[in-house]
Design a protein around this motif. Structure first.
Motif, PDB file in Angstrom:
ATOM      1  N   LYS A 111       0.767  -1.230  -0.100  1.00 53.90           N
ATOM      2  CA  LYS A 111      -0.008   0.033   0.058  1.00 53.90           C
ATOM      3  C   LYS A 111       0.948   1.177   0.064  1.00 53.90           C
ATOM      4  O   LYS A 111       2.051   1.186   0.365  1.00 53.90           O
ATOM      5  CB  LYS A 111      -0.867  -0.008   1.160  1.00 53.90           C
ATOM      6  N   ASP A 112       0.070   2.280  -0.470  1.00 50.62           N
ATOM      7  CA  ASP A 112       1.055   3.481  -0.372  1.00 50.62           C
ATOM      8  C   ASP A 112       0.866   4.310   0.708  1.00 50.62           C
ATOM      9  O   ASP A 112      -0.009   3.729   1.530  1.00 50.62           O
ATOM     10  CB  ASP A 112       0.591   4.572  -1.717  1.00 50.62           C
ATOM     11  N   GLU A 113       1.072   5.499   0.890  1.00 49.75           N
ATOM     12  CA  GLU A 113       1.098   6.492   2.124  1.00 49.75           C
ATOM     13  C   GLU A 113      -0.645   6.647   2.440  1.00 49.75           C
ATOM     14  O   GLU A 113      -1.109   6.485   3.670  1.00 49.75           O
ATOM     15  CB  GLU A 113       1.542   7.663   2.068  1.00 49.75           C
ATOM     16  N   SER A 114      -1.580   6.647   1.615  1.00 49.83           N
ATOM     17  CA  SER A 114      -2.853   7.108   1.783  1.00 49.83           C
ATOM     18  C   SER A 114      -3.682   5.627   2.163  1.00 49.83           C
ATOM     19  O   SER A 114      -5.024   5.739   2.162  1.00 49.83           O
ATOM     20  CB  SER A 114      -3.341   7.543   0.501  1.00 49.83           C
ATOM     21  N   GLY A 115      -2.892   4.513   2.013  1.00 47.51           N
ATOM     22  CA  GLY A 115      -3.576   3.118   2.213  1.00 47.51           C
ATOM     23  C   GLY A 115      -4.159   2.712   0.923  1.00 47.51           C
ATOM     24  O   GLY A 115      -4.836   1.443   1.257  1.00 47.51           O
ATOM     25  N   GLN A 116      -3.717   3.168  -0.055  1.00 46.81           N
ATOM     26  CA  GLN A 116      -4.301   2.396  -1.409  1.00 46.81           C
ATOM     27  C   GLN A 116      -3.544   1.426  -1.793  1.00 46.81           C
ATOM     28  O   GLN A 116      -2.305   1.812  -1.587  1.00 46.81           O
ATOM     29  CB  GLN A 116      -4.322   3.515  -2.435  1.00 46.81           C
ATOM     30  N   VAL A 117      -3.729   0.449  -2.324  1.00 47.39           N
ATOM     31  CA  VAL A 117      -3.121  -0.766  -2.877  1.00 47.39           C
ATOM     32  C   VAL A 117      -2.534  -0.338  -4.091  1.00 47.39           C
ATOM     33  O   VAL A 117      -3.003   0.054  -5.127  1.00 47.39           O
ATOM     34  CB  VAL A 117      -3.936  -2.107  -3.142  1.00 47.39           C
ATOM     35  N   VAL A 118      -1.220  -0.561  -4.179  1.00 44.50           N
ATOM     36  CA  VAL A 118      -0.428  -0.069  -5.261  1.00 44.50           C
ATOM     37  C   VAL A 118      -0.070  -1.366  -6.290  1.00 44.50           C
ATOM     38  O   VAL A 118       0.306  -1.084  -7.415  1.00 44.50           O
ATOM     39  CB  VAL A 118       0.906   1.048  -4.932  1.00 44.50           C
ATOM     40  N   LYS A 119       0.226  -2.450  -5.414  1.00 43.26           N
ATOM     41  CA  LYS A 119       0.538  -3.572  -5.993  1.00 43.26           C
ATOM     42  C   LYS A 119       0.108  -4.841  -5.519  1.00 43.26           C
ATOM     43  O   LYS A 119       0.114  -5.071  -4.176  1.00 43.26           O
ATOM     44  CB  LYS A 119       1.992  -3.675  -6.170  1.00 43.26           C
ATOM     45  N   GLU A 120      -0.829  -5.754  -6.224  1.00 44.21           N
ATOM     46  CA  GLU A 120      -1.282  -6.911  -5.620  1.00 44.21           C
ATOM     47  C   GLU A 120      -0.574  -8.079  -6.399  1.00 44.21           C
ATOM     48  O   GLU A 120      -0.671  -8.118  -7.714  1.00 44.21           O
ATOM     49  CB  GLU A 120      -2.742  -7.015  -5.525  1.00 44.21           C
ATOM     50  N   HIS A 121      -0.034  -9.132  -5.829  1.00 48.18           N
ATOM     51  CA  HIS A 121       0.643 -10.261  -6.503  1.00 48.18           C
ATOM     52  C   HIS A 121       0.172 -11.385  -5.862  1.00 48.18           C
ATOM     53  O   HIS A 121       0.362 -11.770  -4.820  1.00 48.18           O
ATOM     54  CB  HIS A 121       2.171  -9.901  -6.690  1.00 48.18           C
ATOM     55  N   GLN A 122      -0.272 -12.314  -6.957  1.00 48.79           N
ATOM     56  CA  GLN A 122      -0.661 -13.785  -6.348  1.00 48.79           C
ATOM     57  C   GLN A 122       0.433 -14.522  -6.919  1.00 48.79           C
ATOM     58  O   GLN A 122       0.419 -14.651  -8.134  1.00 48.79           O
ATOM     59  CB  GLN A 122      -2.195 -14.243  -6.945  1.00 48.79           C
ATOM     60  N   PHE A 123       1.064 -15.567  -6.124  1.00 51.27           N
ATOM     61  CA  PHE A 123       2.092 -16.341  -6.688  1.00 51.27           C
ATOM     62  C   PHE A 123       1.435 -17.537  -7.275  1.00 51.27           C
ATOM     63  O   PHE A 123       0.680 -18.122  -6.940  1.00 51.27           O
ATOM     64  CB  PHE A 123       3.148 -16.883  -5.659  1.00 51.27           C
ATOM     65  N   GLU A 124       2.309 -18.024  -8.132  1.00 48.80           N
ATOM     66  CA  GLU A 124       1.724 -19.369  -9.065  1.00 48.80           C
ATOM     67  C   GLU A 124       1.808 -20.484  -8.148  1.00 48.80           C
ATOM     68  O   GLU A 124       0.790 -21.408  -8.031  1.00 48.80           O
ATOM     69  CB  GLU A 124       2.533 -19.537 -10.273  1.00 48.80           C
ATOM     70  N   ASP A 125       2.998 -20.732  -7.401  1.00 53.88           N
ATOM     71  CA  ASP A 125       3.127 -21.956  -6.629  1.00 53.88           C
ATOM     72  C   ASP A 125       2.221 -21.767  -4.992  1.00 53.88           C
ATOM     73  O   ASP A 125       2.484 -20.714  -4.607  1.00 53.88           O
ATOM     74  CB  ASP A 125       4.753 -21.912  -6.237  1.00 53.88           C
ATOM     75  N   LEU A 126       1.540 -22.814  -4.942  1.00 58.62           N
ATOM     76  CA  LEU A 126       0.791 -22.829  -3.558  1.00 58.62           C
ATOM     77  C   LEU A 126       1.591 -23.278  -2.584  1.00 58.62           C
ATOM     78  O   LEU A 126       2.487 -24.084  -2.572  1.00 58.62           O
ATOM     79  CB  LEU A 126      -0.308 -23.884  -3.521  1.00 58.62           C
ATOM     80  N   PHE A 127       1.333 -22.636  -1.309  1.00 55.76           N
ATOM     81  CA  PHE A 127       2.194 -23.192  -0.176  1.00 55.76           C
ATOM     82  C   PHE A 127       1.416 -24.328   0.602  1.00 55.76           C
ATOM     83  O   PHE A 127      -0.108 -24.565   0.602  1.00 55.76           O
ATOM     84  CB  PHE A 127       1.896 -22.016   1.024  1.00 55.76           C
ATOM     85  N   THR A 128       2.097 -25.451   0.782  1.00 51.91           N
ATOM     86  CA  THR A 128       1.525 -26.812   1.412  1.00 51.91           C
ATOM     87  C   THR A 128       1.746 -26.733   2.867  1.00 51.91           C
ATOM     88  O   THR A 128       2.969 -26.673   3.383  1.00 51.91           O
ATOM     89  CB  THR A 128       2.562 -27.982   0.764  1.00 51.91           C
ATOM     90  N   LEU A 129       0.402 -26.678   3.621  1.00 50.24           N
ATOM     91  CA  LEU A 129       0.629 -26.296   4.968  1.00 50.24           C
ATOM     92  C   LEU A 129       0.558 -27.912   5.582  1.00 50.24           C
ATOM     93  O   LEU A 129      -0.306 -28.906   5.548  1.00 50.24           O
ATOM     94  CB  LEU A 129      -0.900 -25.792   5.325  1.00 50.24           C
TER      95      LEU A 129
END
Length: 480
Positions: A111-129
């Motif tokens: 997020k930036d200073e105002s709280g707006q999302v400037v970048k969102e990224h979803q990784f291709e690899d899933l995490f195995t819990l």
């Protein structure tokens, strides 16, 4: 406690960052990379994360550039569950794997200073819990030399319990999650365990309004504004049943701090409040179940209970009753078994009981098996938990029953069709053959209890809380 943990993890992050950046591929020394503040004129880039599998609380490092170092502007979720952000160097973000993140998708936001999302990224690899049922210690400080404790209030790290016996889960007007605990069989004090603020306090101590020896407590089901206390008043066989109260009550509007007499009868061990408000209790004498306030005694000018049936004919025992959430039954623990009483919603009365699981003759033992082949040794408090698989299968009864098997030092699971298994405890038996003690860890392979008697359940968080009597501690059981 959380601040200390986070500080430790951040120190680990700095150390790992130093190690990673101080060694080149050729093995030569490279000075550690200083933190890099964000540059609004440059893009935020995510490249990868590691490791890609692990258990709850595993540290994950997200790599890239231009993340900034202000963790209040960084959000990460695994499987849709928010993950604590421990720290950021600008090129690496350190997070901790949260509970119930089984879905595995890793999404990061800057997020930036105002709280707006400037970048969102979803990784291709899933995490195995990697998940496992774990037993941990929540609260209860004990002198390691003498195994002694007292009634001491304070934070979870400071608080002490004398001998926790019975638990009831609640949520107060402010949304705090609370566990009320009868401290010591007979109730030396009622303790309040605030799970939100992580503090333990004393609500009141023994002696109010003629309280003699409280064995159990329960909320009235329709409103949960009244907390009942069931008292073994020492009058097992007596002619005048109006001499001493067998039940007391306290009100939420008074913080449950003032106690008032509610019923007068022979000594009792438990009661149950049904969804329609009907109240039932039992007595020591012949283990009889009564419906409360049904018969008016003109001479005494008091309401007496209506006797319904004996749980086990011509026998008397410490028995404890528990309402099925759908009012299908009342389960009764005692006589080294679990009995089941059907509830007639038309007459609003309990129907004569029958043995569900355990020894027909009442003999003690330890055996995981169906029905009357199963063996218990003084089963005490139990709690119903909805089983999602039963719901999906369209079953009428969708609740399993989890009960403290006192002298077997474990928690047992009883299914609606009468299958009994050990849910937690009796792990890591040593050369001495002992299966009781105080050990945290995997629920069946490692963990040990010492005479657990009380249990309650947080349905939202899917956590069991256990009053571990001889260990003088409150324990948790949860998938982690």
């Amino acid at each position: 406690m959380r601040k200390k943990i986070f500080a430790s993890y951040f120190a680990i992050l700095i150390l790992i960052g130093y190690v990673v950046t101080s060694c080149s591929q050729e093995g030569g020394y490279v000075p550690p990379e200083p933190p890099v503040p964000s540059d609004p004129s440059k893009p935020v880039i995510f490249t990868d994360y590691f490791p890609k599998e692990g258990s709850m609380r595993t540290l994950i490092f997200i790599e890239g550039s231009n993340f900034g170092t202000d963790i209040s502007k960084i959000e990460v979720a695994i499987g849709g569950v928010s993950a604590p952000v421990i720290g950021s160097s600008g090129t690496k973000i350190c997070i901790m794997v949260p509970r119930r993140s089984n879905r595995g998708d890793v999404v990061a936001r800057i997020k930036d200073e105002s709280g707006q999302v400037v970048k969102e990224h979803q990784f291709e690899d899933l995490f195995t819990l990697h998940v496992a049922l774990q037993v941990n210690t929540l609260a209860g400080k004990v002198d390691p030399q003498t195994n002694s404790s007292s009634i001491i209030n304070g934070s979870f790290e400071e608080a002490e319990f004398q001998s926790p016996w019975w638990l009831e889960f609640d949520k107060d007007e402010q949304g705090n999650k609370i566990i009320y605990c009868i401290d010591e069989e007979g109730m030396t004090a009622l303790r309040k365990i605030n799970l939100t603020t992580q503090e333990v306090a004393t609500v009141f101590t023994k002696g109010q309004a003629g309280v003699e020896s409280v064995k159990s407590m329960l909320f009235d089901t329709p409103t949960r504004d009244t907390l009942f206390f069931v008292d073994d008043n020492g009058r097992g066989n007596w002619n005048d049943r109006h001499q001493m109260p067998n039940m007391f009550f306290a009100l939420r509007e008074e913080g449950f701090r003032k106690v008032y007499p509610y019923l007068y009868a022979q000594c009792s061990y438990s009661a149950v409040s049904m969804g329609d408000g009907s109240l039932f209790y039992n007595t020591w004498t012949n283990s009889i179940v009564y419906k409360a306030r049904q018969v008016f005694d003109e001479a005494a000018q008091m309401w007496d209970g209506k006797p319904l049936f004996s749980v086990k004919a011509n026998s008397q025992e410490h028995i404890f009753m528990f309402r099925h959430p759908d009012d299908l039954y009342v389960y009764v623990t005692g006589f080294n078994g679990v009995y089941r009483c059907a509830y007639d919603k038309t007459t609003k009365e309990l129907v004569s009981s029958s043995l569900h699981v355990g020894s027909i003759g009442g003999g003690s033992g330890y055996a995981d098996a169906p029905g009357s082949s199963a063996r218990f040794n003084r089963p005490r408090q139990g709690v119903f938990v909805k089983n999602k698989e039963y719901v999906a299968q369209g079953k009428t009864d969708v609740y399993d029953f989890y009960v403290c098997d006192h002298n077997n030092s474990c928690i047992r699971k009883v299914t609606p069709d009468g299958q009994v298994s050990t849910f937690a405890g009796r792990g890591s038996a040593g050369t001495d053959g002992k299966v009781y003690g105080w050990i945290d860890g995997e629920a069946r392979e490692t963990a040990r209890f010492d005479q657990p008697t009380g249990i309650c359940y947080d349905e939202e968080e899917e956590i069991f809380y256990v009053a571990d009597k001889q260990n003088k501690r409150i324990r948790t059981i949860a998938v982690e």
